[in-house]
Design a protein around this motif. Structure first.
Motif, PDB file in Angstrom:
ATOM      1  N   GLU A  26       0.833  -1.018  -0.002  1.00  0.00           N
ATOM      2  CA  GLU A  26       0.065  -0.044  -0.077  1.00  0.00           C
ATOM      3  C   GLU A  26       0.972   1.389  -0.127  1.00  0.00           C
ATOM      4  O   GLU A  26       0.682   2.028  -0.517  1.00  0.00           O
ATOM      5  N   ASP A  28       3.887   1.543  -1.210  1.00  0.00           N
ATOM      6  CA  ASP A  28       4.440   1.853  -2.370  1.00  0.00           C
ATOM      7  C   ASP A  28       3.631   2.247  -3.407  1.00  0.00           C
ATOM      8  O   ASP A  28       3.970   3.077  -4.429  1.00  0.00           O
ATOM      9  N   GLY A  29       2.272   1.885  -3.513  1.00  0.00           N
ATOM     10  CA  GLY A  29       1.333   2.680  -4.493  1.00  0.00           C
ATOM     11  C   GLY A  29       1.199   3.911  -4.151  1.00  0.00           C
ATOM     12  O   GLY A  29       0.919   4.546  -5.138  1.00  0.00           O
ATOM     13  N   GLU A  30       1.383   4.466  -2.854  1.00  0.00           N
ATOM     14  CA  GLU A  30       0.804   5.852  -2.746  1.00  0.00           C
ATOM     15  C   GLU A  30       2.331   6.560  -3.100  1.00  0.00           C
ATOM     16  O   GLU A  30       1.938   7.779  -3.737  1.00  0.00           O
ATOM     17  N   GLY A  32       4.230   6.402  -5.946  1.00  0.00           N
ATOM     18  CA  GLY A  32       4.479   6.046  -7.327  1.00  0.00           C
ATOM     19  C   GLY A  32       3.318   6.658  -8.185  1.00  0.00           C
ATOM     20  O   GLY A  32       2.464   7.578  -7.541  1.00  0.00           O
ATOM     21  N   PHE A  33       3.305   6.542  -9.697  1.00  0.00           N
ATOM     22  CA  PHE A  33       2.581   7.182 -10.510  1.00  0.00           C
ATOM     23  C   PHE A  33       1.629   5.995 -11.071  1.00  0.00           C
ATOM     24  O   PHE A  33       1.990   5.127 -11.539  1.00  0.00           O
ATOM     25  N   THR A  34       0.268   6.553 -11.345  1.00  0.00           N
ATOM     26  CA  THR A  34      -0.699   5.655 -11.634  1.00  0.00           C
ATOM     27  C   THR A  34      -0.648   5.491 -13.224  1.00  0.00           C
ATOM     28  O   THR A  34       0.102   6.499 -13.756  1.00  0.00           O
ATOM     29  N   LEU A  35      -1.204   4.544 -13.999  1.00  0.00           N
ATOM     30  CA  LEU A  35      -0.958   4.626 -15.431  1.00  0.00           C
ATOM     31  C   LEU A  35      -1.851   5.862 -16.128  1.00  0.00           C
ATOM     32  O   LEU A  35      -1.249   6.186 -17.149  1.00  0.00           O
ATOM     33  N   VAL A  36      -2.909   6.206 -15.607  1.00  0.00           N
ATOM     34  CA  VAL A  36      -3.530   7.420 -16.084  1.00  0.00           C
ATOM     35  C   VAL A  36      -2.760   8.673 -15.969  1.00  0.00           C
ATOM     36  O   VAL A  36      -2.574   9.485 -17.023  1.00  0.00           O
ATOM     37  N   GLU A  37      -1.940   8.673 -14.856  1.00  0.00           N
ATOM     38  CA  GLU A  37      -1.074   9.881 -14.630  1.00  0.00           C
ATOM     39  C   GLU A  37       0.025  10.016 -15.741  1.00  0.00           C
ATOM     40  O   GLU A  37       0.351  10.872 -16.100  1.00  0.00           O
TER      41      GLU A  37
END
Length: 350
Positions: A26, A28-30, A32-37
């Motif tokens: 959790e 690590d997800g916060e 980084g960048f999402t695919l949409v970004e």
């Protein structure tokens, strides 16, 4: 260490280990960048880049053109200097008038681009010594033009240099004898005045010293000199300028006598045309094959009549396009005859 990063620690307690693994994922997800970004960022970057591409092309094109013009001007200047170093009698083009040692066309590599260097030399008749229309020696001095053309940024061939110079005989040099000469003067009518036209092609297509080709200068003149006396045919061609020569002046016979200068004056203009619409008595388009005859006024009727056949495929709603009957000398009154099978002949003038 970044406080948002959670190291993965495996302990003996299985439940605690699973909990720590979940917490690390959790965190690590916060961070980084999402695919949409990522997609949005790339789209913005692409739009910015596309906005600058035309500017980059414009700057590159201008820079390349400037470098080519500077280099081409240096080449043309070098050719002019080579010509000035020649003896006066040899300043002329091979097979030209005046004749000389200069090749009229040659290829040069300029900045890695194959360019074409063209040299034109022509006689100049100074009007200041033409008294009462009598000038025994019309070849007073020579004019030289060096032009350089090369493919531009888009591949289209453009002119990148144009240098002109005058060449005169040295003091004390004997002048050329009068010889036999042909002087052609080309004009166009504008506001009731005769305006000289330059860059009109003039050719000697028949005669003892033919073929020869010259172009009119800024005074609208082309001078063929040092000719052998005899009968010549002079042809004037303004097609390259998008104009036509008056039909009875485009190709004429001229007799040159020893020691004399034979003049020829030709008029040029933008060609006229006619759009023809063929309809029946009810006003409906007629699309059948037939024949059109265009007759100029006397005394040019027989020599310059135009007869053309047309077919259904040449027409659009009974209309023949303007280029179907073109090349008409403006100012003449023409008689038009239209014949279509099954219909009466139609005559009119325009």
């Amino acid at each position: 260490m970044d406080s948002r990063q959670f190291p993965l620690v495996i302990e003996t307690d299985g439940r605690d280990a699973r909990k720590r693994i979940r917490m690390a994922a959790e965190a690590d997800g916060e961070a980084g960048f999402t695919l949409v970004e990522v997609v949005v960022a790339l789209t913005i970057l692409l739009l910015v880049a596309m906005a600058f591409i035309p500017l980059y092309i414009y700057i590159t094109q201008g820079s390349q053109a400037n470098r080519m013009r500077v280099a081409a001007a240096a080449v043309a200047t070098g050719v002019i200097e080579e010509i000035r170093a020649l003896p006066y009698d040899r300043v002329g083009t091979v097979g030209g008038n005046p004749a000389g040692d200069i090749e009229p066309v040659r290829q040069e590599m300029i900045n890695g681009v194959k360019a074409t260097v063209k040299v034109r030399v022509w006689w100049v008749d100074d009007p200041s010594n033409d008294k009462d229309g009598n000038d025994p020696i019309p070849c007073d001095y020579k004019k030289v033009q060096v032009t350089v053309t090369a493919p531009g940024f888009t591949g289209k061939v453009v002119e990148v240099a144009d240098i002109r110079s005058l060449v005169a005989r040295e003091a004390g040099e004997a002048a050329y004898p009068g010889g036999s000469n042909i002087k052609v003067f080309v004009t166009m009518s504008r506001d009731g005045k005769d305006i000289p036209v330059r860059e009109v092609k003039v050719k000697l297509i028949e005669g003892p010293d033919s073929p020869q080709t010259l172009w009119t200068d800024s005074a609208g003149k082309a001078l063929f000199t040092q000719l052998e006396a005899g009968k010549y045919t002079v042809e004037v061609d303004a097609f390259g300028l998008g104009m036509m020569v008056r039909p009875d002046q485009a190709s004429v016979p001229i007799t040159v006598v020893e020691g004399g200068t034979s003049p020829h004056q030709a008029e040029v203009a933008e060609p006229g045309s006619v759009i023809i619409r063929i309809v029946d008595q009810n006003g409906q388009p007629v699309e059948e094959k037939g024949e059109i005859t265009v007759l100029p006024p006397e005394p040019f009727t027989d020599a310059y009549a135009v007869v053309k056949e047309f077919k259904k495929k040449d027409m659009d709603q009974g209309v023949l396009p303007a280029d179907f009957v073109g090349g008409l000398w403006p100012g003449w009154t023409y008689n038009l005859q239209v014949r279509v099978k099954g219909y009466e002949e139609w005559n009119d003038s325009f």
